[in-house]
Motif scaffolding. Structure first.
Motif, mmCIF file in Angstrom:
data_model
loop_
_atom_site.group_PDB
_atom_site.id
_atom_site.type_symbol
_atom_site.label_atom_id
_atom_site.label_comp_id
_atom_site.label_asym_id
_atom_site.label_seq_id
_atom_site.Cartn_x
_atom_site.Cartn_y
_atom_site.Cartn_z
ATOM 1 N N GLU A 4 0.725 -1.053 0.005
ATOM 2 C CA GLU A 4 -0.127 0.136 -0.056
ATOM 3 C C GLU A 4 0.910 1.426 0.120
ATOM 4 O O GLU A 4 2.012 1.081 0.492
ATOM 5 C CB GLU A 4 -1.063 -0.017 1.220
ATOM 6 C CG GLU A 4 -2.079 -1.118 1.037
ATOM 7 C CD GLU A 4 -1.380 -2.602 1.705
ATOM 8 O OE1 GLU A 4 -0.091 -2.571 1.894
ATOM 9 O OE2 GLU A 4 -2.240 -3.424 1.584
ATOM 10 N N GLN A 29 -5.999 1.749 7.908
ATOM 11 C CA GLN A 29 -4.558 1.149 8.185
ATOM 12 C C GLN A 29 -4.254 0.456 6.874
ATOM 13 O O GLN A 29 -2.959 0.228 6.845
ATOM 14 C CB GLN A 29 -4.871 0.245 9.392
ATOM 15 C CG GLN A 29 -3.630 -0.041 10.007
ATOM 16 C CD GLN A 29 -2.688 0.642 10.599
ATOM 17 O OE1 GLN A 29 -2.896 0.957 11.901
ATOM 18 N NE2 GLN A 29 -1.765 1.228 9.887
ATOM 19 N N HIS A 30 -5.020 -0.161 6.055
ATOM 20 C CA HIS A 30 -4.757 -1.015 5.123
ATOM 21 C C HIS A 30 -3.645 -0.147 4.092
ATOM 22 O O HIS A 30 -3.011 -0.782 3.278
ATOM 23 C CB HIS A 30 -6.027 -1.384 4.647
ATOM 24 C CG HIS A 30 -6.610 -0.477 3.858
ATOM 25 N ND1 HIS A 30 -7.743 0.254 4.701
ATOM 26 C CD2 HIS A 30 -6.981 0.078 2.668
ATOM 27 C CE1 HIS A 30 -8.407 0.953 3.840
ATOM 28 N NE2 HIS A 30 -8.146 0.876 2.653
ATOM 29 N N ARG A 31 -3.835 1.139 4.044
ATOM 30 C CA ARG A 31 -2.939 2.011 3.080
ATOM 31 C C ARG A 31 -1.452 2.200 3.602
ATOM 32 O O ARG A 31 -0.982 2.751 2.562
ATOM 33 C CB ARG A 31 -3.801 3.109 2.841
ATOM 34 C CG ARG A 31 -5.125 3.179 2.425
ATOM 35 C CD ARG A 31 -5.887 4.677 1.908
ATOM 36 N NE ARG A 31 -5.101 5.342 0.611
ATOM 37 C CZ ARG A 31 -5.334 4.802 -0.325
ATOM 38 N NH1 ARG A 31 -6.344 4.112 -0.727
ATOM 39 N NH2 ARG A 31 -4.747 5.375 -1.325
ATOM 40 N N GLN A 33 1.073 0.613 6.767
ATOM 41 C CA GLN A 33 1.580 0.039 8.024
ATOM 42 C C GLN A 33 2.664 0.384 8.457
ATOM 43 O O GLN A 33 3.377 -0.658 9.384
ATOM 44 C CB GLN A 33 1.134 -1.563 7.964
ATOM 45 C CG GLN A 33 -0.263 -2.047 7.513
ATOM 46 C CD GLN A 33 -0.433 -3.317 7.519
ATOM 47 O OE1 GLN A 33 -0.022 -4.149 8.185
ATOM 48 N NE2 GLN A 33 -1.347 -3.901 6.440
ATOM 49 N N ARG A 251 -10.605 0.003 0.413
ATOM 50 C CA ARG A 251 -11.548 -1.180 1.237
ATOM 51 C C ARG A 251 -12.547 -1.026 0.209
ATOM 52 O O ARG A 251 -13.280 -0.186 -0.294
ATOM 53 C CB ARG A 251 -11.820 -0.555 2.318
ATOM 54 C CG ARG A 251 -10.899 -1.140 3.568
ATOM 55 C CD ARG A 251 -11.315 -0.922 4.943
ATOM 56 N NE ARG A 251 -12.699 -0.578 5.479
ATOM 57 C CZ ARG A 251 -13.068 -0.296 6.548
ATOM 58 N NH1 ARG A 251 -11.912 -0.140 7.630
ATOM 59 N NH2 ARG A 251 -14.196 0.040 7.063
ATOM 60 N N SER A 289 -8.174 -10.651 -0.916
ATOM 61 C CA SER A 289 -8.132 -9.718 -2.177
ATOM 62 C C SER A 289 -9.040 -10.243 -2.988
ATOM 63 O O SER A 289 -9.644 -9.625 -4.060
ATOM 64 C CB SER A 289 -6.837 -9.725 -2.627
ATOM 65 O OG SER A 289 -6.106 -11.092 -3.107
#
Length: 463
Positions: A4, A29-31, A33, A251, A289
Motif C-alpha cells: 500500500e 490502516q490498510h493503506r 502499516q 477497502r 483480495s
C-alpha cells in the motif's frame, strides 16, 4: 506482493480533531502499516505525534486527550514508495517559516524529485529527509516571499510532476490539493458544520461523517474560518486515476473516484466469467483480495462459491519468524486450506492480480498436495507488465512475471491447468468512467514520462 502507499485524513474546526483523525487513520490502516502521524493546531501552537508501526501502537489516550490540542488536525499512514523506512521520514512533515507553521501530508510519487532536489540544493535548501514530499515544502517556502500561502502552494504544484494528493495545515488554514491528472483519491466530507478530508470514504463512515464529493484533478480547496473555497491551479488535463484503487487497494466499503469499490470488483468478476468460462466443481478466492471478484464470477457463471481457503486475521508485523528450515512458513501462516474441500475436486481460483507469482505458486502447490484434481485460475485484472512510477510498489520490469512470460508460461510456472486474465476492455467495461483511468502498468502508456531531465527519478530510486 503489492504494498500500500499512503492514507490521508484531516479535520477542520472540531474540538476532538486529534481523536477524529486517529479514527480516520485507523479506518485506513490498510493503506500503510509502516508509520503514522498526527499534527494539530490550536490557534497558536503546532503539535505532533509520529511513530513507526500501526496506528493503535503510535497513539494512546495521553496523546489524543491531552497533548494533541487544537480543533485542526491532519494525519498520515505511510508505506514508503520513496524514502527509507525511518522515523524521520514519517509524516506529516513540519516546518517553521517566520510566523508560519506548515505541516504537509502527501500520498503519491513525484517523477522529477531528484531533478528538483538538485536544483533546490544548489540554491541553498537543506533537506532533512529522503522523501519526495519534502520537495513540496522547499518549493512552497521558496515562493512565499510576496505571495499568499495559497499562491505559493499553487506555484509549487505547477513545478512538480507526478502523482500527489496533499493535505496541508498552514496555521489556521487547511488546504487540500490534487495533481492535474487526479492519480490519487481524496474526498471531502462534513461532520456537522466541520469539514473533513480522507483518502477513502470508509474513514468518513467510522466517524459518522457525510461524504460531499471527491476533490477534482488540478483542484485546491482552502478551508479557513469554517468557509471552503475552491481554486483550479492548472489548465485542463485528462484525468488518469489509479485503477488499482478499484482492483486492490481501497477497502471494498469505500467510494473512490465516485465509484463504489465493492460493486466494481464484483463486476470485474462477472466480466471475467463471460470472457473465460470453465466447468469446475466450485469457485474460491484467495482471501481477502479475491473475495469480491469471486462473488461476481460465481454469480455470473452459476458455479457455487466456496471459501475453501481460510485466512488467519491475527498475523501481525511482530509475528516471531520461523527458522530457515520451515520453508514457506510466512505464506502458510496467513492462509490455510480446508483439506476436506480440496481432495478430488476441480477448482477455480479467482485472484485480483499476480505480480511476481511466487506466493501464488506456493499456494497452488499446497492445493496439489491435498489432492485437487484440477486447478484453474482467473485474474480480475489484466497482466501487469510495466512498473508503476506514481506510488505503487510494483517491481522493476524484470521482476514482473507477466513482463517476460506469456499467459501459458505463467500458468505452467504456477502449476495451473489453465490461467486467464481479464482483458483491458473487460476491465474498462467494469467501471463507470472508462476514459479517466491510468492503465500504464498494463499497457505501458504513461500519462507522465517516468524519467525527467538529468535527475532521473526511476523505480530504482524508490525506497
Amino acid at each position: 506482493m503489492k504494498k500500500e502507499y499512503c492514507g490521508l485524513f484531516g479535520v477542520y474546526g472540531h474540538p476532538e480533531a486529534a481523536r477524529m483523525t486517529y479514527f480516520g487513520l485507523y479506518a485506513m490502516q490498510h493503506r500503510g502499516q509502516e508509520s503514522a502521524g498526527i499534527v494539530t493546531w490550536d490557534g497558536g501552537t503546532i503539535r505532533e505525534q509520529k511513530g513507526m508501526g500501526l496506528v493503535a501502537d503510535v497513539f494512546n489516550e495521553r496523546h489524543l486527550g491531552k497533548e494533541l490540542k487544537g480543533d485542526i488536525a491532519i494525519g498520515h499512514v505511510r508505506y514508503s514508495t520513496t524514502g527509507a523506512s525511518l522515523i524521520r521520514n514519517a509524516q506529516p512533515f513540519i516546518v517553521r517559516f517566520g510566523d508560519l507553521r506548515l505541516a504537509i501530508a502527501h500520498n503519491g510519487n513525484l517523477v522529477n524529485t531528484l531533478e528538483l532536489r538538485a536544483e533546490l540544493e544548489a540554491q541553498g535548501s537543506i533537506f532533512q529527509t529522503t522523501m519526495d514530499s519534502e520537495v513540496f515544502v522547499h518549493l512552497i517556502a521558496k515562493n512565499l516571499n510576496g505571495n499568499t500561502i495559497e499562491d505559493a502552494i499553487m506555484k509549487a504544484c505547477r513545478k512538480v510532476k507526478g502523482a500527489f494528493s496533499l493535505l496541508i495545515m498552514a496555521n489556521d488554514k487547511m488546504i487540500a490539493v490534487k495533481d492535474p491528472h487526479g492519480f490519487r483519491p481524496l474526498a471531502i466530507g462534513r461532520v456537522g458544520d466541520n469539514y473533513v478530508f480522507a483518502s477513502e470514504t470508509c474513514a468518513f463512515d467510522l466517524i459518522d461523517a457525510e461524504e460531499m464529493r471527491t476533490l477534482n484533478a488540478g483542484e485546491m480547496v482552502v478551508v479557513e474560518g469554517g468557509k471552503l473555497t475552491s481554486y483550479t491551479y492548472c489548465e485542463s488535463t485528462p484525468r488518469r486515476q489509479c485503477i488499482f484503487e478499484l482492483i486492490y487497494f481501497a477497502r471494498p466499503d469505500s467510494t473512490v473516484f465516485g465509484e463504489v469499490v465493492y460493486e466494481r470488483r464484483k463486476k470485474m468478476g462477472e466480466v471475467l466469467a463471460s470472457e473465460h468460462p470453465q466447468k469446475v466443481d466450485f469457485v474460491m478466492p484467495f482471501p481477502d483480495s479475491g473475495n469480491y471478484a469471486a462473488v461476481g464470477y460465481s454469480q455470473a457463471s452459476g458455479l457455487p462459491l466456496e471459501l475453501a481457503m481460510i485466512r488467519n486475521h491475527y498475523v501481525g508485523r511482530t509475528f516471531i519468524q520461523p527458522s530457515q528450515d520451515m520453508r514457506d512458513f510466512s505464506v502458510r501462516v496467513k492462509l490455510n486450506p480446508v483439506k476436506s474441500m480440496i481432495k478430488g475436486k476441480s477448482i477455480m481460483i479467482v485472484e485480483d492480480s499476480i505480480v511476481r507469482g511466487t506466493t501464488t505458486r506456493t499456494r497452488v502447490k499446497k492445493l496439489r498436495e491435498l489432492g485437487a484434481r484440477e486447478i484453474h485460475m482467473r485474474v480480475s485484472c489484466p497482466a501487469i507488465r510495466h512498473p508503476c512510477y506514481y506510488g505503487i510498489d510494483f517491481s522493476a520490469k524484470g521482476e514482473l512475471i507477466a513482463a517476460n512470460s506469456t499467459e501459458e508460461e505463467i500458468g505452467k510456472f504456477l502449476g495451473l491447468d489453465s490461467l486467464h486474465y481479464l482483458s483491458i476492455d473487460g476491465l474498462l467495461s467494469s467501471v463507470e468512467d472508462k476514459h479517466s483511468y491510468c492503465l500504464a502498468c498494463f499497457n505501458g502508456d504513461y500519462p507522465i514520462p517516468p524519467c525527467q531531465g538529468a535527475g532521473k527519478m526511476c523505480l530504482e530510486d524508490q525506497g
